[in-house]
Design a protein around this motif. Sequence first.
Motif, PDB file in Angstrom:
ATOM      1  N   GLY A  30       0.812  -1.212   0.000  1.00  0.00           N
ATOM      2  CA  GLY A  30       0.000   0.000   0.000  1.00  0.00           C
ATOM      3  C   GLY A  30       0.844   1.258   0.000  1.00  0.00           C
ATOM      4  O   GLY A  30       0.481   2.256  -0.640  1.00  0.00           O
ATOM      5  N   GLU A  31       1.968   1.217   0.715  1.00  0.00           N
ATOM      6  CA  GLU A  31       2.858   2.380   0.714  1.00  0.00           C
ATOM      7  C   GLU A  31       3.405   2.656  -0.684  1.00  0.00           C
ATOM      8  O   GLU A  31       3.519   3.808  -1.111  1.00  0.00           O
ATOM      9  N   ARG A  32       3.727   1.596  -1.418  1.00  0.00           N
ATOM     10  CA  ARG A  32       4.218   1.771  -2.788  1.00  0.00           C
ATOM     11  C   ARG A  32       3.120   2.390  -3.668  1.00  0.00           C
ATOM     12  O   ARG A  32       3.378   3.320  -4.431  1.00  0.00           O
ATOM     13  N   ALA A  33       1.897   1.859  -3.555  1.00  0.00           N
ATOM     14  CA  ALA A  33       0.803   2.362  -4.379  1.00  0.00           C
ATOM     15  C   ALA A  33       0.530   3.837  -4.085  1.00  0.00           C
ATOM     16  O   ALA A  33       0.341   4.643  -5.018  1.00  0.00           O
ATOM     17  N   LEU A  34       0.525   4.198  -2.805  1.00  0.00           N
ATOM     18  CA  LEU A  34       0.287   5.603  -2.456  1.00  0.00           C
ATOM     19  C   LEU A  34       1.430   6.482  -2.920  1.00  0.00           C
ATOM     20  O   LEU A  34       1.214   7.601  -3.411  1.00  0.00           O
ATOM     21  N   TYR A  35       2.653   5.992  -2.772  1.00  0.00           N
ATOM     22  CA  TYR A  35       3.815   6.771  -3.208  1.00  0.00           C
ATOM     23  C   TYR A  35       3.732   7.052  -4.707  1.00  0.00           C
ATOM     24  O   TYR A  35       3.952   8.172  -5.152  1.00  0.00           O
ATOM     25  N   HIS A  36       3.386   6.042  -5.479  1.00  0.00           N
ATOM     26  CA  HIS A  36       3.323   6.216  -6.927  1.00  0.00           C
ATOM     27  C   HIS A  36       2.094   7.008  -7.345  1.00  0.00           C
ATOM     28  O   HIS A  36       2.038   7.529  -8.461  1.00  0.00           O
ATOM     29  N   ALA A  37       1.106   7.116  -6.453  1.00  0.00           N
ATOM     30  CA  ALA A  37      -0.041   7.980  -6.726  1.00  0.00           C
ATOM     31  C   ALA A  37       0.288   9.443  -6.432  1.00  0.00           C
ATOM     32  O   ALA A  37      -0.212  10.350  -7.108  1.00  0.00           O
ATOM     33  N   LEU A  38       1.155   9.663  -5.447  1.00  0.00           N
ATOM     34  CA  LEU A  38       1.506  11.030  -5.052  1.00  0.00           C
ATOM     35  C   LEU A  38       2.572  11.641  -5.950  1.00  0.00           C
ATOM     36  O   LEU A  38       2.599  12.859  -6.151  1.00  0.00           O
ATOM     37  N   TYR A  39       3.465  10.815  -6.477  1.00  0.00           N
ATOM     38  CA  TYR A  39       4.587  11.312  -7.266  1.00  0.00           C
ATOM     39  C   TYR A  39       4.619  10.588  -8.614  1.00  0.00           C
ATOM     40  O   TYR A  39       4.224   9.427  -8.702  1.00  0.00           O
ATOM     41  N   PRO A  40       5.156  11.221  -9.645  1.00  0.00           N
ATOM     42  CA  PRO A  40       5.264  10.541 -10.944  1.00  0.00           C
ATOM     43  C   PRO A  40       6.461   9.589 -10.987  1.00  0.00           C
ATOM     44  O   PRO A  40       7.331   9.681 -11.864  1.00  0.00           O
ATOM     45  N   ALA A  41       6.534   8.672 -10.018  1.00  0.00           N
ATOM     46  CA  ALA A  41       7.676   7.763  -9.873  1.00  0.00           C
ATOM     47  C   ALA A  41       7.510   6.576 -10.817  1.00  0.00           C
ATOM     48  O   ALA A  41       6.504   5.865 -10.759  1.00  0.00           O
ATOM     49  N   ARG A  42       8.518   6.344 -11.675  1.00  0.00           N
ATOM     50  CA  ARG A  42       8.379   5.304 -12.702  1.00  0.00           C
ATOM     51  C   ARG A  42       9.612   4.428 -12.853  1.00  0.00           C
ATOM     52  O   ARG A  42       9.713   3.680 -13.836  1.00  0.00           O
ATOM     53  N   HIS A  43      10.576   4.504 -11.955  1.00  0.00           N
ATOM     54  CA  HIS A  43      11.770   3.685 -12.139  1.00  0.00           C
ATOM     55  C   HIS A  43      11.406   2.200 -12.102  1.00  0.00           C
ATOM     56  O   HIS A  43      10.681   1.742 -11.209  1.00  0.00           O
ATOM     57  N   THR A 211       2.547  20.989 -10.079  1.00  0.00           N
ATOM     58  CA  THR A 211       2.078  21.975  -9.108  1.00  0.00           C
ATOM     59  C   THR A 211       1.739  21.286  -7.799  1.00  0.00           C
ATOM     60  O   THR A 211       1.011  20.287  -7.787  1.00  0.00           O
ATOM     61  N   ILE A 212       2.297  21.781  -6.723  1.00  0.00           N
ATOM     62  CA  ILE A 212       2.084  21.193  -5.398  1.00  0.00           C
ATOM     63  C   ILE A 212       0.685  21.547  -4.907  1.00  0.00           C
ATOM     64  O   ILE A 212       0.291  22.714  -4.884  1.00  0.00           O
ATOM     65  N   GLU A 213      -0.056  20.526  -4.495  1.00  0.00           N
ATOM     66  CA  GLU A 213      -1.405  20.717  -3.975  1.00  0.00           C
ATOM     67  C   GLU A 213      -1.402  20.519  -2.459  1.00  0.00           C
ATOM     68  O   GLU A 213      -0.713  19.645  -1.939  1.00  0.00           O
ATOM     69  N   GLU A 214      -2.201  21.317  -1.764  1.00  0.00           N
ATOM     70  CA  GLU A 214      -2.274  21.211  -0.306  1.00  0.00           C
ATOM     71  C   GLU A 214      -2.727  19.826   0.134  1.00  0.00           C
ATOM     72  O   GLU A 214      -2.145  19.220   1.035  1.00  0.00           O
ATOM     73  N   ALA A 215      -3.752  19.294  -0.521  1.00  0.00           N
ATOM     74  CA  ALA A 215      -4.309  18.005  -0.098  1.00  0.00           C
ATOM     75  C   ALA A 215      -3.290  16.878  -0.261  1.00  0.00           C
ATOM     76  O   ALA A 215      -3.168  16.006   0.617  1.00  0.00           O
ATOM     77  N   GLU A 216      -2.533  16.887  -1.372  1.00  0.00           N
ATOM     78  CA  GLU A 216      -1.556  15.822  -1.598  1.00  0.00           C
ATOM     79  C   GLU A 216      -0.412  15.921  -0.600  1.00  0.00           C
ATOM     80  O   GLU A 216       0.067  14.902  -0.093  1.00  0.00           O
ATOM     81  N   HIS A 217       0.029  17.141  -0.321  1.00  0.00           N
ATOM     82  CA  HIS A 217       1.080  17.312   0.676  1.00  0.00           C
ATOM     83  C   HIS A 217       0.620  16.814   2.038  1.00  0.00           C
ATOM     84  O   HIS A 217       1.354  16.109   2.740  1.00  0.00           O
ATOM     85  N   MET A 218      -0.608  17.144   2.427  1.00  0.00           N
ATOM     86  CA  MET A 218      -1.115  16.716   3.735  1.00  0.00           C
ATOM     87  C   MET A 218      -1.209  15.188   3.793  1.00  0.00           C
ATOM     88  O   MET A 218      -0.856  14.563   4.792  1.00  0.00           O
ATOM     89  N   GLN A 219      -1.657  14.587   2.701  1.00  0.00           N
ATOM     90  CA  GLN A 219      -1.758  13.137   2.665  1.00  0.00           C
ATOM     91  C   GLN A 219      -0.376  12.493   2.772  1.00  0.00           C
ATOM     92  O   GLN A 219      -0.190  11.522   3.514  1.00  0.00           O
ATOM     93  N   ALA A 220       0.590  13.037   2.035  1.00  0.00           N
ATOM     94  CA  ALA A 220       1.936  12.478   2.070  1.00  0.00           C
ATOM     95  C   ALA A 220       2.552  12.596   3.457  1.00  0.00           C
ATOM     96  O   ALA A 220       3.161  11.642   3.964  1.00  0.00           O
ATOM     97  N   THR A 221       2.386  13.747   4.083  1.00  0.00           N
ATOM     98  CA  THR A 221       2.999  13.955   5.391  1.00  0.00           C
ATOM     99  C   THR A 221       2.354  13.039   6.430  1.00  0.00           C
ATOM    100  O   THR A 221       3.036  12.512   7.314  1.00  0.00           O
ATOM    101  N   ARG A 222       1.059  12.827   6.328  1.00  0.00           N
ATOM    102  CA  ARG A 222       0.398  11.876   7.234  1.00  0.00           C
ATOM    103  C   ARG A 222       0.860  10.450   6.955  1.00  0.00           C
ATOM    104  O   ARG A 222       0.996   9.643   7.867  1.00  0.00           O
ATOM    105  N   LEU A 223       1.065  10.139   5.663  1.00  0.00           N
ATOM    106  CA  LEU A 223       1.514   8.792   5.301  1.00  0.00           C
ATOM    107  C   LEU A 223       2.812   8.446   6.014  1.00  0.00           C
ATOM    108  O   LEU A 223       3.012   7.313   6.472  1.00  0.00           O
ATOM    109  N   TRP A 224       3.724   9.435   6.122  1.00  0.00           N
ATOM    110  CA  TRP A 224       5.001   9.177   6.784  1.00  0.00           C
ATOM    111  C   TRP A 224       4.923   9.449   8.289  1.00  0.00           C
ATOM    112  O   TRP A 224       5.929   9.414   8.963  1.00  0.00           O
ATOM    113  N   GLN A 225       3.721   9.702   8.798  1.00  0.00           N
ATOM    114  CA  GLN A 225       3.494   9.955  10.235  1.00  0.00           C
ATOM    115  C   GLN A 225       4.399  11.091  10.740  1.00  0.00           C
ATOM    116  O   GLN A 225       4.926  11.050  11.845  1.00  0.00           O
ATOM    117  N   ASN A 226       4.536  12.098   9.887  1.00  0.00           N
ATOM    118  CA  ASN A 226       5.332  13.284  10.220  1.00  0.00           C
ATOM    119  C   ASN A 226       4.416  14.284  10.908  1.00  0.00           C
ATOM    120  O   ASN A 226       3.487  14.813  10.292  1.00  0.00           O
TER     121      ASN A 226
END
Length: 343
Positions: A30-43, A211-226
């Motif tokens: 799930g962490e991988r899926a969310l990470y790839h949803a938040l960022y255009p990560a394609r390696h 473009t950085i979105e507030e909602a995506e940043h908040m989701q990402a920061t919560r994902l890492w329990q920051n």
Amino acid sequence: MPKTNPGRFFEDYTLGEVIAHAVPRTLLGGERALYHALYPARHALYSSDEFARASGLPASPLDDLIAFHTVFGKTVPDISLNAVANLGYAEGRFHAPVFPGDTLRSESQVIGLKQNSNGKSGVVWVRTRGLNQRGELVLDYVRWVMVRKGDLDAPAPEPVIPSLAQVVDPSDLIVPQGLTFADYNFALAGEAHRWGDYALGEVIDHVDGVTIEEAEHMQATRLWQNTAKVHFDATFRPDGRRLIYGGHVISMARALSFNGLANAQMIAAINGGAHANPCYAGDTVKAWTEVLDKAETAAPGVGALRLRLVAMKAGEAGLSRGEDGKYLPGVLLDLDYWAYIPT
């Protein structure tokens, strides 16, 4: 006795103390899926089990920055809950890949302290270690943080500023066990560029922007329990704005670098990094990379590139500082790292 924890302030740190951070985290797909949803990560190595197995690994590991953010997030309640800003990184090394099902925990040692001249804050240097469920070291790094004082009358500690290496020596890079790019599939990876195709001093404009979105940043920061207040609480800063977590910018820039560095599959080390200017929701991030150095490794077909990744909200590729030597106001991130790439 109070049940809640207001977090540590600058005067609460002692040189040499080791802090064991709470709440280990088991990482899954799930962490991988969310990470790839938040960022255009394609390696490819982080997207395909089959590609990873062809590269000598048992399966596709989780993105290196998932491990970094997870280990970092564990440290926030003890290190940067009352931070003014996270200032920089050094001497970071990735020791072992992290796979779905691994559990990570963090511990930090205070290696430097210096009160600021205004007497209202100080800088804390810590060396953080991320360990898996077997007690194996997954990654370690140094970071320094500006932290508020809770008691302005607390005496300043004797200043100690650690001496840190400018770059991780390539002989100290730890290639994952079994990794080989001897039969690397460039078509599946997305680009044909090898280690030998990159020249020292070359600058790569990664073209795309996000473009950085507030909602995506908040989701990402919560994902890492920051839990750092500057990222969540709009009343914490006088300007009423929430800072975008610096790691969010790192991941966005790293993902954008795929266009031109698709074969820089794994981050091997973080030599240094600076969050040059604050990032806010609404900023559009673009990135460019300068090739700083090249090194060989003992692994079959695996070379290392030392790369300088710069994220900007304004400006042009190759330009980051003004004539006075200071970062231009459009520069958000300046990250120096080693990556593994096929030779």
